[in-house]
Structures are given as C-alpha cells and as structure tokens.
Design an enzyme around this catalytic site. Structure first.
Site, mmCIF file in Angstrom:
data_model
loop_
_atom_site.group_PDB
_atom_site.id
_atom_site.type_symbol
_atom_site.label_atom_id
_atom_site.label_comp_id
_atom_site.label_asym_id
_atom_site.label_seq_id
_atom_site.Cartn_x
_atom_site.Cartn_y
_atom_site.Cartn_z
ATOM 1 N N GLY A 1 0.804 -1.229 0.000
ATOM 2 C CA GLY A 1 0.000 0.000 0.000
ATOM 3 C C GLY A 1 0.832 1.272 0.000
ATOM 4 O O GLY A 1 0.393 2.315 0.496
ATOM 5 N N HIS B 1 2.569 1.245 -13.781
ATOM 6 C CA HIS B 1 3.516 0.140 -13.928
ATOM 7 C C HIS B 1 4.926 0.714 -13.771
ATOM 8 O O HIS B 1 5.241 1.756 -14.360
ATOM 9 C CB HIS B 1 3.345 -0.518 -15.301
ATOM 10 C CG HIS B 1 4.260 -1.685 -15.467
ATOM 11 N ND1 HIS B 1 4.092 -2.867 -14.770
ATOM 12 C CD2 HIS B 1 5.394 -1.833 -16.195
ATOM 13 C CE1 HIS B 1 5.059 -3.697 -15.088
ATOM 14 N NE2 HIS B 1 5.867 -3.100 -15.946
#
Ligand code: GAR
Length: 210
Positions: free
Chosen positions: A21, A113
């Site tokens: 996270g 990404h």
C-alpha cells in the site's frame, strides 16, 4: 486563471491493492497536503493479509479484502463493494490480479507500472522482478507508466510516462527507489489532470489538453 483550474473538482477514487500500500500512503499524504485533488472513497485488496489493508483501516477508509482466487469473481466482489461509493475513477495501486472493470467504466480505470510500457511488462513483471530485469538488460533509462486499464494485463492506452536514468553500478533496489519516487509524482499528476477534465481518449490514445 485557466478554465481548467476553474472547473477542478475533487475526484472520488477507489484504490485497489495487493501488497504494502505504498501508493495508498502517497495518495493519503498528497491529499493531506492539498496537492492531490481527490477523495479516497474505498480501498479493496486481493489479499486479506496485505499490509495495505491495515493502512487503509488506520487512515479510516472503507476497506474490503478478499482472498478469492478466481479473478473474475474477485473483481465482481470488489465492484460490489466500491460501486455504491460512487467512484469517478478506480486506481490500481500495486494490484497484482487482472481486474475486470464494471460496465461503463472504460477510461475511468488507471494502473501504474514501474517501467516504460511496452517494455518490461505483462504477466509476471511486477515489483522487484521488473527492476531486476531492467538492470540485467543493460538499458540506460527506465521509468514508469500510468495507463488506462484494458482487458489485457499492463496494456491499455498510455496516459503519462516519464524516465529515470539507470546508472553504472545501480542495483535493482537503487532503480526501484528512483522509479518509486517518480511514481509518487506521476500518479497524483495523472489524477489531477483527470480532475481538471483535461484528458481525452480517442482512437485508443490519450491526449492532454494544454
Ligand atoms: C508500485 O511500484 C507499482 O508500480 C507496482 O506495485 C508497486 C506498489 O505496490 N505495480 C506493478 O508492478 C503492476 N504491474 P506495493 O504498494 O505493494 O509496494
């Protein structure tokens, strides 16, 4: 003042994660510092053991976690949780499963990404695996890509992309740290552009209005 700034709204964001996270941390602090014009309305995780779930709870966000292995069913469960919270965008933040977006959400689901798509991406390319492959290949630049999500993993129209150097003697960890610093700037920038209504998707390409 530009029109875009006048029309800026607070974007309602649902965050999907699978791991630590760190991107959720970044969004939380950028929102707190008023640099990200968004509100996190839901967090969903593909693992009940993910550190990101604990963080979401600490931050006080509504959170859902499922260890469902079937990716279509996992997406269905996630969508069932997030949709009643009316997100404007669904943001993949280290979400390592294929996400089947709800109907009508084309152009409203983003992924980041940690490489320059179409290089070093696709199934199996995530986290440190990406940076190890980058260092092993000898490329001199890498970077990160914010893109709209399509039914294929790490594909879909490229929204923002920026580079960082790969220097002689860099370890994968060095590259990972440099790329993540960039991610922390680029993902909020993408969300702010959406909040400003400056993003157009046409012919599978993204155009940003000046
Ligand atoms: C980020 O670096 C993101 O680019 C990457 O996961 C990291 C965040 O996850 N995503 C991918 O590799 C998707 N293909 P974390 O919060 O668990 O570290």
């Amino acid at each position: 003042m530009k029109d875009a700034q006048v029309t800026r709204k607070k974007l309602k964001v649902a965050v999907l994660l699978s791991g630590t996270g760190r991107t959720l941390d970044n969004f939380h602090s950028e929102i707190g510092a008023s640099r990200l014009h968004a509100e996190i309305v839901a967090v969903a995780s593909s693992s009940s053991r993910a550190k990101g779930v604990e963080k979401a709870k600490q931050y006080g966000y509504p959170v859902f976690a499922s260890d469902e292995k079937n990716q279509r069913e996992l997406s269905r469960q996630i969508n069932e949780f997030i949709l009643p919270r009316h997100p404007d965008v669904i943001v993949l933040a280290g979400f390592l499963k294929l996400f089947f977006m709800p109907e009508g959400f084309e152009g409203q689901v983003l992924n980041i990404h940690p490489a320059l798509i179409p290089s070093f991406c696709g199934k199996g390319f995530y986290g440190m695996k990406v940076h190890r492959a980058v260092v092993d290949s000898g490329v001199k630049v890498t970077g990160c890509t914010v893109h709209f999500v399509s039914p294929i993993y790490d594909e879909g129209p490229i929204f923002l992309q920026e580079c960082v150097p790969v220097r002689a003697g860099d370890t994968p960890e060095d590259v990972a740290a440099r790329v993540f610093e960039l991610e922390c700037r680029l993902y909020p920038k993408a969300l702010n552009l959406l909040a400003d209504g400056r993003v157009k998707l046409s012919d599978n390409k993204v155009w940003i209005e000046e």
